[in-house]
Design an enzyme around this catalytic site. Structure first.
Site, mmCIF file in Angstrom:
data_model
loop_
_atom_site.group_PDB
_atom_site.id
_atom_site.type_symbol
_atom_site.label_atom_id
_atom_site.label_comp_id
_atom_site.label_asym_id
_atom_site.label_seq_id
_atom_site.Cartn_x
_atom_site.Cartn_y
_atom_site.Cartn_z
ATOM 1 N N HIS A 132 -30.022 -62.829 -6.229
ATOM 2 C CA HIS A 132 -29.497 -64.140 -6.311
ATOM 3 C C HIS A 132 -27.965 -64.204 -6.191
ATOM 4 O O HIS A 132 -27.386 -65.131 -5.850
ATOM 5 C CB HIS A 132 -29.687 -64.429 -8.180
ATOM 6 C CG HIS A 132 -29.186 -63.347 -8.833
ATOM 7 N ND1 HIS A 132 -30.002 -62.385 -9.164
ATOM 8 C CD2 HIS A 132 -27.894 -63.086 -9.444
ATOM 9 C CE1 HIS A 132 -29.215 -61.464 -10.172
ATOM 10 N NE2 HIS A 132 -28.018 -61.786 -10.213
ATOM 11 N N GLU A 146 -36.942 -54.395 -15.643
ATOM 12 C CA GLU A 146 -38.071 -54.578 -14.985
ATOM 13 C C GLU A 146 -38.741 -53.208 -14.818
ATOM 14 O O GLU A 146 -38.043 -52.150 -14.433
ATOM 15 C CB GLU A 146 -37.798 -55.276 -13.601
ATOM 16 C CG GLU A 146 -37.625 -56.532 -13.466
ATOM 17 C CD GLU A 146 -38.643 -57.538 -13.937
ATOM 18 O OE1 GLU A 146 -39.592 -57.275 -14.656
ATOM 19 O OE2 GLU A 146 -38.237 -58.956 -14.004
ATOM 20 N N ASN A 150 -22.780 -55.225 -15.780
ATOM 21 C CA ASN A 150 -21.776 -56.048 -16.403
ATOM 22 C C ASN A 150 -22.256 -56.837 -17.895
ATOM 23 O O ASN A 150 -21.395 -57.736 -18.283
ATOM 24 C CB ASN A 150 -21.468 -57.063 -15.446
ATOM 25 C CG ASN A 150 -22.764 -58.059 -15.028
ATOM 26 O OD1 ASN A 150 -23.691 -58.385 -16.207
ATOM 27 N ND2 ASN A 150 -22.965 -58.324 -13.914
ATOM 28 N N ARG A 201 -65.870 -47.656 1.155
ATOM 29 C CA ARG A 201 -64.477 -46.802 0.945
ATOM 30 C C ARG A 201 -64.683 -45.549 1.755
ATOM 31 O O ARG A 201 -63.501 -44.926 2.282
ATOM 32 C CB ARG A 201 -64.392 -46.517 -0.635
ATOM 33 C CG ARG A 201 -65.472 -46.014 -1.215
ATOM 34 C CD ARG A 201 -65.282 -45.281 -2.870
ATOM 35 N NE ARG A 201 -66.164 -44.866 -3.187
ATOM 36 C CZ ARG A 201 -66.336 -44.003 -4.398
ATOM 37 N NH1 ARG A 201 -65.190 -44.101 -5.072
ATOM 38 N NH2 ARG A 201 -67.483 -43.341 -4.758
ATOM 39 N N SER A 260 -60.870 -41.565 -5.446
ATOM 40 C CA SER A 260 -61.671 -42.833 -5.576
ATOM 41 C C SER A 260 -61.495 -43.675 -4.514
ATOM 42 O O SER A 260 -62.349 -44.385 -3.820
ATOM 43 C CB SER A 260 -61.304 -43.591 -6.985
ATOM 44 O OG SER A 260 -61.794 -42.816 -7.911
ATOM 45 N N GLU A 307 -48.891 -49.020 -9.741
ATOM 46 C CA GLU A 307 -49.231 -50.011 -8.690
ATOM 47 C C GLU A 307 -47.954 -50.905 -7.986
ATOM 48 O O GLU A 307 -47.919 -51.194 -6.967
ATOM 49 C CB GLU A 307 -50.291 -50.881 -9.224
ATOM 50 C CG GLU A 307 -51.648 -50.173 -9.367
ATOM 51 C CD GLU A 307 -51.472 -49.357 -10.970
ATOM 52 O OE1 GLU A 307 -50.574 -49.639 -11.564
ATOM 53 O OE2 GLU A 307 -52.501 -48.824 -11.155
ATOM 54 N N PHE A 347 -56.675 -54.188 -9.937
ATOM 55 C CA PHE A 347 -55.464 -53.885 -10.166
ATOM 56 C C PHE A 347 -54.337 -54.366 -9.296
ATOM 57 O O PHE A 347 -53.417 -54.377 -9.466
ATOM 58 C CB PHE A 347 -55.121 -52.429 -10.409
ATOM 59 C CG PHE A 347 -55.573 -51.801 -11.595
ATOM 60 C CD1 PHE A 347 -55.646 -52.654 -12.696
ATOM 61 C CD2 PHE A 347 -56.673 -50.741 -11.418
ATOM 62 C CE1 PHE A 347 -56.384 -52.065 -13.765
ATOM 63 C CE2 PHE A 347 -57.201 -50.179 -12.358
ATOM 64 C CZ PHE A 347 -57.199 -50.889 -13.535
#
Lengths: 678, 678
Positions: free
Chosen positions: A115, A210, A235, A406, A433, A460, A487
């Site tokens: 921002h 976060e 700040n 996979r 996996s 993730e 996920f």
């Protein structure tokens, strides 16, 4: 550094800037000393030398103030508090070529607190980047401008990554630093340090709160990213007020626990020498990333709004802009950059060009000595895929026994790894996996950064954002990352940014023709891909094809004539097999049936209307879709007379066959639905 | 505690369990001492007393081993390593009533590492919960059983929250502890400690790596949740192998930085006294949450698989089950609980009943003295909304000037706060933007926990999961949380769990009839709601109604006759106004137009076919939907002949009017689309 450095002095005249102006004194001269009248707030009237350095530091702050004011929208607070560190970075520390923002060996800078982007635009402008001219600053936050309200890498050369959603930028910075450390270890030679740059980042309190930031910074510490230097703009203000109300942890100690080196600059508003010393210290620590905690005042210099939320996300207002000009002794018109400031910054054009051409000479020598390495590095730096790479892709035919996709994905990755120099990646603690290990390589680790299997741990969101950073380091990087498909919920914030910021990240999570899936993913330079793969075995179905998959949806079989089957069964991924079996039965009953494999709505949408009509003729309204997932959105494909078979509730615990049956994802259910619509 | 505690002794016989079995020695007797032969691994042959405590501790571990073996699916590793701490919690520490899993003042337990749920099922079984009988253990992971592969609060009484996705459980535990701290501060009196319980949690390395865990634990430290005690199962193994490959931070020091108290139990496999001492220490620290780091061995007791990934997520196999029985001296058949173990645990039924009835007496006295408080607390504890609460909802009519729906939302919250005792919540650092402050209350803080405005900081994912925890503490809690709608991407993992685990969390993020939106949200006891609100002002449109909103979609105006308008314009939220204006124009052109307000696809889907047909008659195919968001899924509503107006790309930076125009979200665009379809 000597020329521009100065000590903060307590000795001073009592001349205020406005008085100076009134007396028509020349304000812009070295070592002209000002002391503002005593004030209850230590933030508003700093004791400063109004010398040329200060003028220069004020320049980006006022460009930000003026641009936000003109737009009547934006965030002036951060630029005002962070101008000194931003200025020192772009003017004294970073190595870049403003006339070629994409020079490979440039230092990277990320404003994680996106921002505050007017600070970055102002610095790019001062540094001589053609992407941000004075006119662009005046177009801040306007339609089609180069200076949107949050920085976008694809809009503004010089912006490395798109930021705004908090925490993403620092994770991207970790990815950029991973890319550098990896390339340096892989390509540098004792006589040729061909990859050698730093990654800098500014993040604020919001980013620090976060979870994604903690995930990425934990990995940065683990990997010992010594050339990552992050400035924490401490700040104490976030949108809801003082951070005291929700954020009282010790950030320094948390980062120490994560394996970072910590430096604290207590006066970030004008402690220029402290900032310089901190950067020097950070560079001296080569085995850990460094967090420079810089205590600043948000909106520094604004007499009535500094140190409060009100200066965070709104224009100061004409009156306060004037007061700030008075307070900081800045007599210039909006958007004006004083001549000596311009002159000072102008050296970067020549210096940048020299840096790049020196590097080019170096690379020329490297190329002669290490032709093979140079070719690989060039491919990564330029983004040109090696000729014929796609020949390495495995081909699957119906006579090959069925396998889980996979596993097929793993074969593809292992076939591609030797021919795609920029391919690297891994899984969020599910490598075994997701089947994402490249067997010929070891793990990328602190002491083995030349390796290409990345171990992300159970992180993730951080994983996806780090991959965005790697992808944006150089156009030839092809990062992939993996977890269970469900996920994606944990990492949508970063996946959204993959799409928005045009990164080629491969999310390893499906497909019916897996070889082609990788081809499509690799060739989509400006788009992420999701491969959603099965755990269970699937057959190689007759009729599936590489060419078909590239189009998103295609006909696998059809026993009708004239493009008018009685019914179209549309299967996707692992459910294509069910569609095929249902078609067999329906044909025995005398129906003419088309089976369509639908692997990507987005790719199908991009085909010509003729092609789409050839696959899904408007006249055939008898359509059934089948996917072991939400039915949401399938109406677009099957139309209002069609049937959708799927799962519009949560999963359950039981053996797989039982679950398919209980949820009605069966051949019988498809047949029943087909009979209803045709 | 004296009866069952014992010191680990180095003195020992050399009798092995198998030798003991062969000699037909009674294995189950107090202080029968075993020393296994020397071994290279310290994990496999612990020096232990095979006394009755040990037997009891082995009991849940073997129930888990046996159930996973029978299902041939599941996670035995955690139960084997965490059985001692689990056992001490359920047998010695926690206060609960197995015959009433919903007793209000029970201690709460959360297994954040939900994959290890067989440990929890085994403990519930031993403790006498009717929800987990022997037969249920044998049905582990089978269709329709009470013992699914990850624990579900709505399936199995005794399971407090649904866990599995890593990091969620610890954040839920923070929410449970928030609920307790809040209620205790609000309702306890000097002479009546009516709310007084602990929240316990076990989390593993995977949970620790997730960002959501750091977010929630930072808040737990900030709030000083002294009655939250978390056990960190520090076993150094995650799915990809040793945590050394991706997780080398100092968890202890990170938690210290977050404001937690730390205790380290170095031998969690059999350091029973250390575990007890750690819990005692944790309880003595009342102003901080405690993390007890318990170093354990995953799969403890398995001679060939302990301390490796192989024991994490797959059955041991018959051979290794036998070897483990031999190694730990467990001579019993699968699923057998020895009589003395049963007898030992049987006391919990009586003790639990006594705990609850003592509390009931106490509450009876409280009720007499503090009738008003008691009524509020009862409403929260029982989930019965106070009579007539809905009369407090504001009503909006067309003559009231337009306003942003976020403002209307704030009016609703402030109107409801006094009449809904369980309403509490806040925003992820956007309270002043989301308009979520309840003006009559202060901030819930460490030293003001009786207040009801919660300041979550910039931690969206943690916020949502904490709200899930609060909602699941007691059925009368109505937690709400807020952020910008786009940041649902940051918290989808937890929002998914809101839906799955049937929590009434109100996500404050839209609506055209905001009063009703809150009514629907409050009355949906087992469902989360999302309110997506506007920043810009919106009018109170004629024709909108509370009754209509409750049905998801309804007719706002129609100038046709016989349910056959030429075109139906379907607007949602802030776009309803555009639909209304377009209708005005189209009607001037002689078209008959119906305007439908569509606020929730899900609610509309639940209406009768007659109602749906009355709003969207099948015969009217001329339909246009308009939403300033993705068009994805609108085909279900407009059908294949309709038109969808929306935004299928990312946003841009410019004043709002300009953006609506550039993206084609305009009256003109709706009129043009309508003319195409009718």
């Amino acid at each position: 550094m000597a020329a521009s450095s100065f000590a903060l002095s307590q000795a001073a005249t009592t001349l205020s800037p406005s008085a100076a102006l009134a007396m028509n004194l020349p304000l812009i001269q070295p070592n002209y000393l000002l002391l503002y009248p005593p004030s209850p707030s230590p933030f508003l009237r700093p004791q400063i030398h109004l010398n040329s350095l200060l003028t220069r530091c004020h320049s980006p702050a006022f460009l930000a103030i003026d641009a936000v004011e003109k737009a009547n929208s934006g965030h002036p607070g951060l630029p005002m508090g962070c101008a000194p560190m931003g200025h020192i970075l772009y003017d004294e520390v970073m190595r870049y070529n403003p006339k070629n923002p994409y020079w490979f060996n440039r230092d990277r800078f990320v404003l994680s607190a996106g921002h505050g982007c007017m600070l970055h635009y102002a610095l790019l402008h001062l540094a001589g980047y053609d992407s941000v001219k004075e006119e662009d600053l005046k177009q801040f936050r306007q339609w089609g401008s180069k200076t949107p309200g949050h920085p976008e890498n694809f809009e503004t050369p010089g912006i490395e990554v798109t930021t705004g959603p908090l925490g993403q930028g620092i994770a991207n910075a970790v990815g950029l630093a991973v890319a550098e450390k990896h390339l340096a270890a892989r390509f540098n030679k004792p006589d040729a340090k061909i990859v050698d740059h730093y990654t800098y980042c500014i993040l604020g309190d919001g980013c620090q709160m976060e979870g994604i930031a903690n995930e990425a910074c934990s990995l940065a510490g683990h990997w010992g990213l010594g050339k990552l230097i992050a400035f924490y703009d401490d700040n104490h203000i976030s949108i809801d007020g003082d951070t005291e109300i929700a954020f009282t942890e010790s950030v320094d100690r948390r980062f120490e626990a994560l394996g970072w080196h910590i430096v604290w600059v207590k006066n970030g508003n004008n402690g220029y020498d402290d900032i310089r010393a901190a950067i020097k210290e950070a560079k001296a620590v080569t085995d850990k990333p460094t967090l420079i905690k810089v205590t600043t005042t948000i909106g520094f210099g604004s007499p009535n709004k500094a140190n409060s939320y009100s200066v965070h996300g709104a224009a100061l207002g004409a009156k306060e802009v004037d007061a700030t000009r008075q307070n900081l002794g800045w007599p210039y018109e909006p958007f004006h950059v004083p001549e000596d400031v311009k002159k000072h910054w102008s050296r970067h054009t020549a210096e940048g060009a020299a840096l790049e051409s020196e590097w080019n000479v170096k690379f020329g020598e490297y190329e002669k000595k290490y032709a093979e390495d140079a070719a690989e590095l060039k491919s990564i730096a330029d983004g040109v895929l090696p000729n014929g790479w796609e020949k390495a892709l495995p081909k699957y035919t119906p006579d090959i026994p069925g396998d889980a996709t996979r596993n097929l994905s793993q074969s593809c990755l292992n076939a591609l790894a030797p021919v795609l120099p920029g391919l690297l990646g891994g899984s969020a603690d599910l490598a075994s996996s997701n089947m994402t290990l490249m067997k010929m390589f070891g793990d990328f680790q602190k002491n083995a950064p030349e390796e290409r299997n990345v171990r992300f741990g159970v992180r993730e969101h951080g994983m996806a954002a780090i991959c965005n950073g790697i992808a944006l380091h150089s156009p030839g990087f092809i990062p992939y990352c993996a977890t269970f498909f469900v996920f994606t919920d944990y990492m949508r914030g970063a996946m959204r940014l993959s799409a928005l910021s045009e990164t080629r990240v491969i999310y390893v999570m499906t497909h019916d023709s897996i070889g082609l899936a990788y081809k499509v993913a690799v060739e989509n330079r400006k788009r992420p891909s999701v491969l959603a793969l099965s755990r269970q075995k699937l057959p190689n179905l007759p009729g599936t094809s590489i060419e078909g998959v590239a189009k998103g949806g295609y006909i696998v079989s059809d026993d009708s004539s004239g493009n008018t089957p009685d019914v179209i069964l549309i299967g996707t991924g692992s459910e294509l097999e069910i569609a095929v079996k249902a078609a067999d039965e329906l044909r025995k009953d005398g129906k003419s049936v088309r089976v369509v494999s639908f692997v990507s709505w987005e790719l199908f949408d991009e085909q010509s209307n003729e092609y789409k009509e050839s696959v899904l003729p408007g006249s055939v309204t008898g359509r059934v879709s089948i996917e072991a997932g939400s039915t949401f959105g399938w109406e677009r494909i099957v139309g209002s007379k069609g049937k959708v078979i799927g799962i519009d509730k949560f999963g359950a615990s039981a053996p797989a066959g039982k679950i398919y049956k209980e949820y009605g994802i069966t051949v019988e259910a498809v047949i029943a639905a087909a009979k209803e619509v045709c």
